[in-house]
Enzyme design. Structure first.
Site, short mmCIF file in Angstrom:
data_model
loop_
_atom_site.label_atom_id
_atom_site.label_comp_id
_atom_site.label_asym_id
_atom_site.label_seq_id
_atom_site.Cartn_x
_atom_site.Cartn_y
_atom_site.Cartn_z
N GLU A 179 -10.85 -1.55 -8.56
CA GLU A 179 -10.01 -2.57 -7.96
C GLU A 179 -9.77 -3.70 -8.94
OE1 GLU A 179 -10.27 -2.54 -3.40
OE2 GLU A 179 -11.99 -3.66 -4.11
N LYS A 214 -12.50 -6.53 5.70
CA LYS A 214 -13.04 -7.84 5.28
C LYS A 214 -13.45 -8.64 6.53
CE LYS A 214 -10.31 -7.42 1.13
NZ LYS A 214 -9.67 -8.05 0.00
N SER A 264 -3.73 -4.26 -3.26
CA SER A 264 -2.36 -4.29 -2.71
C SER A 264 -1.75 -2.90 -2.51
CB SER A 264 -1.45 -5.18 -3.57
OG SER A 264 -1.94 -6.51 -3.60
N HIS A 307 -18.07 -5.33 -4.23
CA HIS A 307 -16.67 -5.76 -4.14
C HIS A 307 -16.50 -7.04 -4.97
CE1 HIS A 307 -12.93 -7.30 -2.55
NE2 HIS A 307 -12.67 -6.06 -2.13
N GLY A 314 -5.14 -8.53 -2.83
CA GLY A 314 -4.59 -9.54 -1.93
C GLY A 314 -3.46 -10.35 -2.54
N GLU A 339 -15.05 -9.69 -4.42
CA GLU A 339 -15.27 -10.94 -3.66
C GLU A 339 -16.76 -11.25 -3.57
OE1 GLU A 339 -12.95 -9.75 -0.26
OE2 GLU A 339 -11.15 -9.86 -1.51
N ASN A 374 -10.54 -1.59 4.24
CA ASN A 374 -11.54 -2.65 4.10
C ASN A 374 -11.04 -3.85 4.90
OD1 ASN A 374 -13.48 -4.45 3.31
ND2 ASN A 374 -12.69 -4.71 1.23
P1 PGA Z 1 -5.88 -5.62 -0.65
O1 PGA Z 1 -7.48 -5.60 -0.77
O2 PGA Z 1 -5.43 -4.26 -0.28
O3 PGA Z 1 -5.60 -6.63 0.44
O4 PGA Z 1 -5.35 -6.06 -1.97
C1 PGA Z 1 -8.15 -4.52 -1.37
C2 PGA Z 1 -9.62 -4.74 -1.37
O5 PGA Z 1 -10.06 -5.89 -1.59
O6 PGA Z 1 -10.40 -3.81 -1.15
#
Ligand code: PGA
Length: 253
Positions: free
Chosen positions: A170, A11, A216, A98, A176, A100, A9
């Protein structure tokens, strides 16, 4: 046997030029013999889709995803991208819900249901995200919340529709942050998710649905996460921006 999936992903990262370079490295490395039964997905910004799609070889195991789409097929929605537009470009999957997007764009359960339906209607695979914030886990309310996220947006789908989904768990506190759920925590939630799917749609569907872990994921922890019986792969953010690291993760099954 369920599909093994490594989904990157990206982003809101990379220019189209940088993205094309990253994708070409991923595609090159993804053709390694050892990955022939692993599905590699790149979830890229809208602006990158057309150029990257052109360099994906006609193999079945390298797919392209969008990170969102609008719930309507067309209309006066300035700045939005619709499912038919993505389908036209040959997009295979669309990430939906997601954390976010739930957080910053206030995506509701009802809106996510509509988006899921529109994506399915346009022959693309929703990668439907769920997961709790830290406070919910500390209150021991994480199972109820994940159940609510899935049942409120997905459980009106019929069996045929539901069977086409990919689910991504997630935990928000792991996204992140560098903090990963332990493999025990991941397995416990994935097992719970498969169990609620079994109760709603039956055992054979539940056994077929890939459930990805996200938060992560790194080359160092992928193997222990992916070895859990109910973890079928990862949705990988930060670490997917490095082709070699991402492919190392994909080789961790
Ligand atoms: P990350 O993000 O691996 O940077 O923690 C995962 C995601 O948001 O899909």
């Amino acid at each position: 046997m369920r599909k093994k999936i490594a989904a990157g992903n990206w982003k809101m990262n990379t220019t189209p030029e940088e993205g094309l370079k990253l994708a070409s490295q991923v595609i090159h490395m993804a053709q390694d013999e050892s990955l022939s039964d692993t599905t590699i997905i790149m979830s890229v910004p809208f602006t990158h889709i057309e150029s990257i799609k052109k360099i994906i070889p006609p193999t079945k195991n390298i797919l392209i995803a969008a990170q969102n789409c609008h719930k309507e097929v067309s209309g006066a929605y300035t700045g939005e991208i619709s499912a038919p537009m993505l389908q036209y470009l040959g997009v295979d999957c669309v990430v939906l819900g997601h954390s976010e997007r739930r957080e910053y764009y206030k995506e509701s359960y009802a809106e996510l249901e509509t988006k899921t339906r529109i994506v399915l209607k346009h022959q693309m695979t929703p990668i439907f995200c769920c997961g709790e914030k830290l406070a919910k886990r500390q209150e021991n309310a994480h199972f109820d919340l994940v159940k609510e996220q899935l049942s409120s947006s997905l459980f009106e789908l019929n069996v045929i529709e539901f069977a086409k989904l990919v689910i991504a768990y997630e935990p928000v506190w792991a996204i992140g942050t560098g903090v990963t759920a332990s493999s025990e925590e991941a397995q416990e939630m994935h097992h719970f998710i498969r169990d609620i799917i079994t109760k709603k749609y039956g055992d054979s569907i539940a056994k077929k649905i890939p459930i990805l872990y996200g938060g992560s994921v790194k080359p160092e922890n992928a193997q222990s996460l992916f070895s859990c019986p109910d973890v079928d792969g990862g949705l990988i953010g930060g670490a997917s921006l490095d082709a070699e690291g991402f492919i190392d993760i994909a080789k961790s099954f």
